[in-house]
Scaffold this active site. Sequence first.
Site, PDB file in Angstrom:
ATOM      1  N   GLN A  26     -14.679  -5.592   3.369  1.00  0.00           N
ATOM      2  CA  GLN A  26     -15.120  -5.176   4.921  1.00  0.00           C
ATOM      3  C   GLN A  26     -15.839  -3.693   4.994  1.00  0.00           C
ATOM      4  O   GLN A  26     -15.499  -2.821   4.140  1.00  0.00           O
ATOM      5  CB  GLN A  26     -13.651  -5.131   5.411  1.00  0.00           C
ATOM      6  CG  GLN A  26     -13.901  -5.255   7.059  1.00  0.00           C
ATOM      7  CD  GLN A  26     -12.658  -5.114   7.846  1.00  0.00           C
ATOM      8  OE1 GLN A  26     -11.615  -4.474   7.559  1.00  0.00           O
ATOM      9  NE2 GLN A  26     -12.740  -5.856   9.102  1.00  0.00           N
ATOM     10  N   SER A  58      -9.662   3.929   0.378  1.00  0.00           N
ATOM     11  CA  SER A  58     -10.243   4.338   1.594  1.00  0.00           C
ATOM     12  C   SER A  58      -9.504   4.201   2.736  1.00  0.00           C
ATOM     13  O   SER A  58      -9.651   4.901   3.822  1.00  0.00           O
ATOM     14  CB  SER A  58     -11.692   3.824   1.902  1.00  0.00           C
ATOM     15  OG  SER A  58     -12.480   3.796   0.459  1.00  0.00           O
ATOM     16  N   TYR A  59      -8.557   3.002   2.969  1.00  0.00           N
ATOM     17  CA  TYR A  59      -7.899   2.633   4.199  1.00  0.00           C
ATOM     18  C   TYR A  59      -6.472   2.809   4.124  1.00  0.00           C
ATOM     19  O   TYR A  59      -6.073   3.010   2.973  1.00  0.00           O
ATOM     20  CB  TYR A  59      -8.724   1.277   4.712  1.00  0.00           C
ATOM     21  CG  TYR A  59      -9.946   1.179   4.873  1.00  0.00           C
ATOM     22  CD1 TYR A  59     -10.647   1.633   6.185  1.00  0.00           C
ATOM     23  CD2 TYR A  59     -10.998   0.825   3.898  1.00  0.00           C
ATOM     24  CE1 TYR A  59     -11.992   1.568   6.434  1.00  0.00           C
ATOM     25  CE2 TYR A  59     -12.206   0.779   3.984  1.00  0.00           C
ATOM     26  CZ  TYR A  59     -12.781   1.041   5.660  1.00  0.00           C
ATOM     27  OH  TYR A  59     -14.200   1.094   5.682  1.00  0.00           O
ATOM     28  N   MET A  66      -5.731  -3.211   4.165  1.00  0.00           N
ATOM     29  CA  MET A  66      -6.731  -4.181   4.282  1.00  0.00           C
ATOM     30  C   MET A  66      -6.062  -5.290   4.283  1.00  0.00           C
ATOM     31  O   MET A  66      -5.428  -5.717   3.231  1.00  0.00           O
ATOM     32  CB  MET A  66      -7.946  -3.946   3.068  1.00  0.00           C
ATOM     33  CG  MET A  66      -9.046  -5.051   3.270  1.00  0.00           C
ATOM     34  SD  MET A  66      -9.877  -4.810   4.866  1.00  0.00           S
ATOM     35  CE  MET A  66     -10.313  -6.316   5.104  1.00  0.00           C
ATOM     36  N   GLU A  67      -6.354  -6.191   5.358  1.00  0.00           N
ATOM     37  CA  GLU A  67      -5.578  -7.553   5.476  1.00  0.00           C
ATOM     38  C   GLU A  67      -6.029  -8.587   4.519  1.00  0.00           C
ATOM     39  O   GLU A  67      -6.069  -9.764   5.131  1.00  0.00           O
ATOM     40  CB  GLU A  67      -5.634  -7.839   7.142  1.00  0.00           C
ATOM     41  CG  GLU A  67      -6.945  -7.993   7.599  1.00  0.00           C
ATOM     42  CD  GLU A  67      -7.872  -6.800   7.954  1.00  0.00           C
ATOM     43  OE1 GLU A  67      -8.930  -7.079   8.581  1.00  0.00           O
ATOM     44  OE2 GLU A  67      -7.430  -5.655   7.642  1.00  0.00           O
ATOM     45  N   GLU A  90      -0.930  -4.803   9.366  1.00  0.00           N
ATOM     46  CA  GLU A  90      -1.685  -5.771   8.303  1.00  0.00           C
ATOM     47  C   GLU A  90      -1.357  -7.032   8.607  1.00  0.00           C
ATOM     48  O   GLU A  90      -1.768  -8.062   8.393  1.00  0.00           O
ATOM     49  CB  GLU A  90      -1.729  -5.224   6.813  1.00  0.00           C
ATOM     50  CG  GLU A  90      -2.007  -3.821   6.811  1.00  0.00           C
ATOM     51  CD  GLU A  90      -3.620  -3.593   7.214  1.00  0.00           C
ATOM     52  OE1 GLU A  90      -4.367  -4.438   7.259  1.00  0.00           O
ATOM     53  OE2 GLU A  90      -4.052  -2.476   7.633  1.00  0.00           O
ATOM     54  N   GLU A 133      -9.215  -5.683  15.891  1.00  0.00           N
ATOM     55  CA  GLU A 133      -8.459  -4.757  15.875  1.00  0.00           C
ATOM     56  C   GLU A 133      -7.684  -4.370  17.207  1.00  0.00           C
ATOM     57  O   GLU A 133      -6.595  -3.999  16.756  1.00  0.00           O
ATOM     58  CB  GLU A 133      -9.176  -3.313  15.474  1.00  0.00           C
ATOM     59  CG  GLU A 133      -9.968  -3.290  14.060  1.00  0.00           C
ATOM     60  CD  GLU A 133      -8.885  -3.744  13.045  1.00  0.00           C
ATOM     61  OE1 GLU A 133      -7.786  -3.306  13.176  1.00  0.00           O
ATOM     62  OE2 GLU A 133      -9.275  -3.980  11.842  1.00  0.00           O
ATOM     63  N   TYR A 157      -9.700   0.237  17.802  1.00  0.00           N
ATOM     64  CA  TYR A 157      -8.296   0.132  17.703  1.00  0.00           C
ATOM     65  C   TYR A 157      -7.706   0.383  19.116  1.00  0.00           C
ATOM     66  O   TYR A 157      -6.859  -0.411  19.654  1.00  0.00           O
ATOM     67  CB  TYR A 157      -7.920   0.767  16.655  1.00  0.00           C
ATOM     68  CG  TYR A 157      -8.207   0.591  15.406  1.00  0.00           C
ATOM     69  CD1 TYR A 157      -7.347  -0.162  14.146  1.00  0.00           C
ATOM     70  CD2 TYR A 157      -9.555   0.841  14.903  1.00  0.00           C
ATOM     71  CE1 TYR A 157      -7.768  -0.399  13.010  1.00  0.00           C
ATOM     72  CE2 TYR A 157      -9.830   0.429  13.440  1.00  0.00           C
ATOM     73  CZ  TYR A 157      -9.004  -0.139  12.692  1.00  0.00           C
ATOM     74  OH  TYR A 157      -9.215  -0.311  11.459  1.00  0.00           O
ATOM     75  N   ARG A 216      -7.846   8.255   1.285  1.00  0.00           N
ATOM     76  CA  ARG A 216      -7.791   7.509   2.587  1.00  0.00           C
ATOM     77  C   ARG A 216      -8.737   8.095   3.762  1.00  0.00           C
ATOM     78  O   ARG A 216      -8.600   9.506   3.813  1.00  0.00           O
ATOM     79  CB  ARG A 216      -6.178   7.535   3.100  1.00  0.00           C
ATOM     80  CG  ARG A 216      -6.028   6.657   4.265  1.00  0.00           C
ATOM     81  CD  ARG A 216      -4.819   6.603   4.569  1.00  0.00           C
ATOM     82  NE  ARG A 216      -4.259   5.607   5.797  1.00  0.00           N
ATOM     83  CZ  ARG A 216      -3.303   5.758   6.357  1.00  0.00           C
ATOM     84  NH1 ARG A 216      -2.290   6.587   5.771  1.00  0.00           N
ATOM     85  NH2 ARG A 216      -3.194   5.189   7.613  1.00  0.00           N
ATOM     86  N   LYS A 220      -9.141   8.229   6.851  1.00  0.00           N
ATOM     87  CA  LYS A 220      -8.514   8.819   7.767  1.00  0.00           C
ATOM     88  C   LYS A 220      -8.104  10.254   7.681  1.00  0.00           C
ATOM     89  O   LYS A 220      -8.109  11.026   8.749  1.00  0.00           O
ATOM     90  CB  LYS A 220      -7.164   8.175   8.112  1.00  0.00           C
ATOM     91  CG  LYS A 220      -6.434   8.572   9.416  1.00  0.00           C
ATOM     92  CD  LYS A 220      -5.080   7.590   9.658  1.00  0.00           C
ATOM     93  CE  LYS A 220      -4.235   7.957  10.518  1.00  0.00           C
ATOM     94  NZ  LYS A 220      -3.005   7.028  11.162  1.00  0.00           N
TER      95      LYS A 220
END
Length: 611
Positions: free
Chosen positions: A137, A267-268, A271-272, A297, A319, A384, A564, A566
């Site tokens: 993604q 990175s996140y 991830m789903e 998730e 989201e 989101y 991550r 964020k």
Amino acid sequence: MPEVVDTCSLASPATVCRTKHLHLRCSVDFTRRALTGVAALTIQSQEDNLRSLILDTKDLTIEKVVINGQEVKYALGEKQSYKGSPMEISLPIALSKNQEVVIEISFETSPKSSALQWLTPEQTSGKEHPYLFSQCQAIHCRAFLPCQDTPSVKLTYTAEVSVPKELVALMSAIRDGEAPDPADPSRKIYKFSQKVPIPCYLIALVVGALESRKIGPRTLVWSEKEQVDKSAYEFSETESMLKIAEDLGGPYVWGQYDRLVLPPSFSYGGMENPCLTFVTPTLLAGDKSLSNVIAHEISHTWTGNLVTNKTWDHFWLNEGHTVYLERHICGRLFGEKFRHFHALGGWGELQNTVKTLGETQAFTKLVVDLTDTDPDVAYSSVPYEKGFALLFHLEQLLGGPEVFLGFLKAYVEKFSYKSITTDDWKNFLFSHFKDKVDILNQVDWDAWLYSPGLPPIKPNYDMTLTNACIALSQRWITAKEKDLNTFSATDLKDLSSHQVNEFLAQVLQRAPLPLGHVKRMQEVYNCNAINNSEIRFRWLRLCIQSKWEEAIPLALKMATEQGRMKFTRPLFKDLAAFDKSHDQAIQTYHAHKASMHPVTAMLVGKDLKVE
């Protein structure tokens, strides 16, 4: 209505042809940092007389293309920056509408594939074996294998993956057995099957020295052995969350719900990937306090994976609904006041994002236009939190949570296995609430969906759990030097970790504080000793923004020991904005760049204006 165009894909659109199935056979080569194999794509023509088609590729080497045992002509176009290179394949016979063809493409990935991160043994917990994981993604599947890299197309897949026999391979699919590799006794082949059609951004692969623990009737948690027991403890609420989610969204159709805790460079937050959610190890707080990411998730199973945005312009559909479901799961577990507390925290995050990006910036619109824009660059909390705020506002307008959850369940049922746009969502909303159209017509749809900045209306929030955070933050913000001795460790004793985090978020919105205040905060609360990643992140930002030099090494450490985005991106930005750490931030980035995830490295480089 004109067909929606996916401007992020160079492939033939879904109106021309659709990939129905992928069979992937590949071998993972850690020495050369390459996946080599064959992607056999079953493609169905959507029109008569189809003579050629185009697939997305990015940094792939194509060896040959075979249809019905015969090699066929293909041409790779010029690389178009983040979109990669279109690959045009000539069909030996024209296809009529609904006719299918199997195209076998022999390919190899590049060591610099933006979809894959290759870790050396030193970058893992065990320090003994290498590790590989993918993150497709939004538009990186094309750097993994040739495909129609658009969420408007859904396919099933099967796979056979050859890896060194001491390692384990997992995919976003049901595990379907393993066997020695007949071609090489030092290797093993793992098989997988995903029978639910998915957009290709949900294709995922991980290879490493992985172990598992069973934490529920349909859940294993996977990680390196060093984290596996800690992870099993942290995520023990998974099954109760899944049951609540099924109650809200409908049956769980994917069979298994496993979870993988990745190395820190992931990175996140999560991830789903279907059947195997990927999560960051920064969730391992030790007290299950960051489990809202797990609820998030899990919720994607319905909103995102079953009902999918047709293009990345409509990412908020994935989201916003997922955050809405996530907060209902947490509300069921911890109470309605807790749901409102997190909802209000999300509004604060949205305010921060709009302030950072600018209130007229196009990425602050709910529905964006990604023509000539890399979705990774446009990524923010807006889809989101602005998405959630719209749904929360509608819930309050239309009769409360139970009424709106009824809509959500009907929405999932209506659009499961499909890819949709904002117009599809809005039309269904109006038809579902046909007796309340007069209320819906009062909504300023243009402002909510297509205007930048904060939403036109702020929903109503229960303040019970937030008031204590605001009160304490106000004491610090308004305190004079002489008041600093009125603070003590007991200030935090009745606050949950969620509330401590919100207190710091409130203070951070008013940063910088006088340096003496921040030093006193450390003295009385010992914030440096807190390991909860969300709290630590906000605390270190407060220190750097308030120009506390002693915090520089701590902030650099957090920015680099995990990846991550964020956390990493704002920390690097704050460090670069502080004159005492500016040069160090840039040096540290260059020193760590090679070991960072490729997307993280690219975006931090942009943030620091060195790329």
